[in-house]
Each structure stands twice: as C-alpha cells, then as structure tokens.
Design an enzyme around this catalytic site. Structure first.
Site, PDB file in Angstrom:
ATOM      1  N   GLY A 133      15.901 -10.981 -28.472  1.00 42.55           N
ATOM      2  CA  GLY A 133      16.647  -9.497 -29.224  1.00 42.55           C
ATOM      3  C   GLY A 133      15.992  -8.433 -27.973  1.00 42.55           C
ATOM      4  O   GLY A 133      16.321  -7.610 -28.741  1.00 42.55           O
ATOM      5  N   ASP A 185      11.741  -7.825 -30.548  1.00 39.49           N
ATOM      6  CA  ASP A 185      13.284  -6.454 -31.766  1.00 39.49           C
ATOM      7  C   ASP A 185      12.010  -6.952 -32.604  1.00 39.49           C
ATOM      8  O   ASP A 185      11.891  -5.639 -33.003  1.00 39.49           O
ATOM      9  CB  ASP A 185      14.005  -7.320 -31.504  1.00 39.49           C
ATOM     10  CG  ASP A 185      14.130  -8.908 -31.945  1.00 39.49           C
ATOM     11  OD1 ASP A 185      12.879  -9.503 -31.965  1.00 39.49           O
ATOM     12  OD2 ASP A 185      14.995  -9.260 -31.719  1.00 39.49           O
ATOM     13  N   ASP A 200       8.072 -10.531 -38.552  1.00 40.09           N
ATOM     14  CA  ASP A 200       8.632 -10.371 -39.147  1.00 40.09           C
ATOM     15  C   ASP A 200       7.225 -11.638 -39.404  1.00 40.09           C
ATOM     16  O   ASP A 200       6.107 -10.777 -40.465  1.00 40.09           O
ATOM     17  CB  ASP A 200      10.305 -11.052 -39.969  1.00 40.09           C
ATOM     18  CG  ASP A 200      10.494 -11.294 -41.042  1.00 40.09           C
ATOM     19  OD1 ASP A 200       9.898 -10.864 -41.565  1.00 40.09           O
ATOM     20  OD2 ASP A 200      11.633 -12.483 -40.701  1.00 40.09           O
ATOM     21  N   LYS A 212       8.761  -5.059 -40.339  1.00 41.37           N
ATOM     22  CA  LYS A 212       9.041  -5.573 -42.153  1.00 41.37           C
ATOM     23  C   LYS A 212       7.585  -5.276 -42.572  1.00 41.37           C
ATOM     24  O   LYS A 212       6.851  -7.133 -42.625  1.00 41.37           O
ATOM     25  CB  LYS A 212       9.379  -7.111 -42.295  1.00 41.37           C
ATOM     26  CG  LYS A 212      11.189  -6.288 -41.772  1.00 41.37           C
ATOM     27  CD  LYS A 212      12.034  -7.777 -41.650  1.00 41.37           C
ATOM     28  CE  LYS A 212      12.880  -7.893 -41.764  1.00 41.37           C
ATOM     29  NZ  LYS A 212      14.045  -9.046 -41.704  1.00 41.37           N
ATOM     30  N   PHE A 253      17.442  -7.588 -43.731  1.00 41.57           N
ATOM     31  CA  PHE A 253      17.800  -8.571 -42.486  1.00 41.57           C
ATOM     32  C   PHE A 253      19.509  -7.732 -41.595  1.00 41.57           C
ATOM     33  O   PHE A 253      19.805  -7.037 -42.163  1.00 41.57           O
ATOM     34  CB  PHE A 253      19.193  -9.726 -43.026  1.00 41.57           C
ATOM     35  CG  PHE A 253      19.453 -11.095 -41.629  1.00 41.57           C
ATOM     36  CD1 PHE A 253      18.022 -11.312 -40.374  1.00 41.57           C
ATOM     37  CD2 PHE A 253      20.339 -10.383 -40.601  1.00 41.57           C
ATOM     38  CE1 PHE A 253      18.861 -12.036 -39.513  1.00 41.57           C
ATOM     39  CE2 PHE A 253      20.664 -11.152 -39.448  1.00 41.57           C
ATOM     40  CZ  PHE A 253      19.611 -12.221 -39.223  1.00 41.57           C
ATOM     41  N   VAL A 254      18.921  -7.087 -40.407  1.00 39.94           N
ATOM     42  CA  VAL A 254      18.946  -6.101 -39.640  1.00 39.94           C
ATOM     43  C   VAL A 254      19.574  -6.919 -38.616  1.00 39.94           C
ATOM     44  O   VAL A 254      19.501  -7.904 -37.799  1.00 39.94           O
ATOM     45  CB  VAL A 254      18.444  -5.108 -39.313  1.00 39.94           C
ATOM     46  CG1 VAL A 254      18.033  -4.103 -40.085  1.00 39.94           C
ATOM     47  CG2 VAL A 254      17.113  -5.150 -38.447  1.00 39.94           C
ATOM     48  N   ARG A 263      24.255  -8.281 -30.817  1.00 40.66           N
ATOM     49  CA  ARG A 263      23.349  -7.137 -30.697  1.00 40.66           C
ATOM     50  C   ARG A 263      24.095  -6.453 -29.652  1.00 40.66           C
ATOM     51  O   ARG A 263      23.115  -5.181 -29.398  1.00 40.66           O
ATOM     52  CB  ARG A 263      23.063  -8.145 -29.218  1.00 40.66           C
ATOM     53  CG  ARG A 263      22.197 -10.403 -29.275  1.00 40.66           C
ATOM     54  CD  ARG A 263      21.475 -10.349 -28.124  1.00 40.66           C
ATOM     55  NE  ARG A 263      21.697 -11.617 -29.086  1.00 40.66           N
ATOM     56  CZ  ARG A 263      20.469 -12.276 -29.556  1.00 40.66           C
ATOM     57  NH1 ARG A 263      19.310 -11.471 -29.587  1.00 40.66           N
ATOM     58  NH2 ARG A 263      20.389 -13.648 -29.749  1.00 40.66           N
TER      59      ARG A 263
HETATM   60  P1  5GP Z   1       9.553 -14.175 -36.657  1.00 41.16           P
HETATM   61  O1  5GP Z   1       8.455 -15.102 -35.924  1.00 41.16           O
HETATM   62  O2  5GP Z   1       8.121 -12.934 -36.840  1.00 41.16           O
HETATM   63  O3  5GP Z   1       9.128 -14.185 -38.656  1.00 41.16           O
HETATM   64  O4  5GP Z   1      10.092 -13.274 -36.331  1.00 41.16           O
HETATM   65  C1  5GP Z   1      10.693 -12.253 -35.632  1.00 41.16           C
HETATM   66  C2  5GP Z   1      12.206 -13.295 -34.646  1.00 41.16           C
HETATM   67  O5  5GP Z   1      12.541 -13.563 -35.631  1.00 41.16           O
HETATM   68  C3  5GP Z   1      12.484 -11.501 -34.251  1.00 41.16           C
HETATM   69  O6  5GP Z   1      12.269 -12.055 -32.481  1.00 41.16           O
HETATM   70  C4  5GP Z   1      14.086 -11.824 -34.261  1.00 41.16           C
HETATM   71  O7  5GP Z   1      14.673 -12.756 -33.747  1.00 41.16           O
HETATM   72  C5  5GP Z   1      14.022 -12.504 -35.816  1.00 41.16           C
HETATM   73  N1  5GP Z   1      13.924 -11.526 -37.277  1.00 41.16           N
HETATM   74  C6  5GP Z   1      13.475 -11.236 -38.442  1.00 41.16           C
HETATM   75  N2  5GP Z   1      13.971 -10.136 -38.800  1.00 41.16           N
HETATM   76  C7  5GP Z   1      15.122 -10.248 -38.128  1.00 41.16           C
HETATM   77  C8  5GP Z   1      16.332  -9.398 -38.668  1.00 41.16           C
HETATM   78  O8  5GP Z   1      16.176  -8.518 -39.700  1.00 41.16           O
HETATM   79  N3  5GP Z   1      17.407  -9.261 -37.781  1.00 41.16           N
HETATM   80  C9  5GP Z   1      17.648 -10.281 -36.842  1.00 41.16           C
HETATM   81  N4  5GP Z   1      18.817 -10.308 -36.610  1.00 41.16           N
HETATM   82  N5  5GP Z   1      16.787 -11.274 -36.247  1.00 41.16           N
HETATM   83  C10 5GP Z   1      15.856 -11.190 -37.617  1.00 41.16           C
HETATM   84 MG    MG Z   2      13.792 -12.813 -31.494  1.00 36.95          MG
END
Ligand code: 5GP
Ligand code: MG
Length: 199
Positions: A58, A114, A117, A145, A167-168, A180
């Site tokens: 990402g 990227d 979350d 977020k 979700f983007v 991507r």
């Molecule tokens: P976390 O581990 O913080 O929950 O998520 C981080 C990873 O989840 C990011 O590197 C990304 O790959 C994915 N992710 C989280 N939210 C989104 C979103 O809204 N869109 C996409 N495409 N990936 C997301």
């Molecule tokens: Mg990722």
C-alpha cells in the site's frame, strides 16, 4: 476500473500538495536530527543514517512520491505485512510476510504506510524495528481514520489526511489487489465490492 468508482475523496492535486508539505516537514526534522548527531564532529551533514521503511504494498506509491521530496542521503528497506486478505474490507490482524530489514541499529528510521486504521500493522512493524535499537523511529502515514477502533495505540507524527471511517482505494490502496493505480483516493461503488465477492 474507473466505472467502479463512486466518488473521489481526495484528488491528485491535493495529494501532491500535501506530500510536498510532508516532505518539507520530514526533511527539516531529519536534518535537525543529523545535526544533533554530528555536534562536535565535522562529519558530512548526511552520512546515510536515514532509512525509510515502506510497508508493502500500500505504501509504494506514496513513498515513491515522498522520498523524491527529500534532499537527503537515505536508503529504502521494504517490509511486507498482510492484513487484508482477498475481498475483505476489515482488518484481520497483521502478519509479517517475509523478512524484516536488518541493520537498523543506530539509524533514523521512518516507517511509511498508506493508512492508519486499527493500528495493528504499524504497531507490529514499530515493535519489530525498535527491537533493533534504532537512533529514532518516526511513523508517517498518508491517511488516518480517527474514528476507527484502535486495537493498538500508534503515534503517527506525520499524517497526510484524516479521513472518515470509510473504505478507500487508489494512490496505492487496493481492494482485492486492484485499484492501486487510481491517481486519486476514491470510494468504490457497493456493486464493485459485491461483484468481486461474487454476490
Ligand atoms: P491497520 O492494521 O491499521 O488496521 O490497517 C492498516 C492496513 O489496512 C493498511 O496498510 C491498509 O493496507 C489496510 N487498510 C485499512 N483501511 C483501509 C482502507 O480504507 N482501504 C484500503 N484499501 N486498505 C485499508
Ligand atoms: Mg497495507
């Protein structure tokens, strides 16, 4: 691909402007860090102690643009983490996929992702990097977020944009491995998500 897009959340000009600003901020902070390291010595101002660690896949496009804004000697060491297998749009926990970069001891490390979350991805990478005793660790994300449920506290010092809990895709972010290469950050139509799941 474009017909699957419902709306553009952040367009390419806005992204480019913000990436330039983040680059300036990072360059100033890292230069200050290197000056502190060199205090009392006449070592060159940039001795290659800066290491950028993009989280694949990402952060690929964001990092490519970001590092070109930095007039510093730096190296790139990628790390792969998987958290969104297949057509899922929710985090399933983070898992290291492959090798972690070594030799980060004494370096100024900038971890780039990227999006922040749940925090599980960055939390995992940060822990593993800190075990190597780097001189400093900074976290830089394109998107955050603020309303999502944090499963892990992560302090991102550099944030491109705070976005709603949606979700983007685009500018490096995928759904099921695709989108991507969209130049803008977009929201997909429900039918595109359902279609990929065979619903
Ligand atoms: P976390 O581990 O913080 O929950 O998520 C981080 C990873 O989840 C990011 O590197 C990304 O790959 C994915 N992710 C989280 N939210 C989104 C979103 O809204 N869109 C996409 N495409 N990936 C997301
Ligand atoms: Mg990722």
């Amino acid at each position: 691909m474009v017909r699957d897009v419902l709306s553009i959340l952040i367009d390419r000009e806005k992204i480019a402007g913000r990436v330039r600003a983040l680059g300036r901020e990072l360059a100033a902070d890292l230069e200050a860090e290197l000056r502190r390291d060199n205090a009392g010595r006449d070592a060159a101002e940039d001795a290659g102690r800066v290491v950028f660690v993009p989280i694949l896949t990402g952060a690929l496009i964001f990092t490519a643009d970001l590092v070109r804004e930095l007039p510093l000697k730096l190296s790139l060491r990628v790390v792969a983490v998987s958290s969104y297998p297949g057509t899922s749009v929710e985090s399933k926990g983070a898992k290291l996929a492959g090798e972690l970069p070594r030799d980060l001891a004494g370096k100024h490390v900038v971890v780039v992702d990227d999006i922040l979350d749940s925090g599980q991805t960055l939390g995992l990478v940060e822990d593993l990097i800190r075990m190597q005793k780097p001189a400093s660790v900074r976290v830089c994300v394109l998107l955050r977020k603020p309303e999502s449920v944090r499963k892990r506290a992560v302090e991102a010092r550099y944030v491109g944009f705070d976005i709603p809990n949606e979700f983007v895709v685009g500018y490096g972010l995928d759904f099921d491995g695709f989108y991507r290469n969209l130049p803008d950050i977009c929201v997909l139509k429900d039918e595109a998500i359902r279609g990929a799941r065979g619903q």
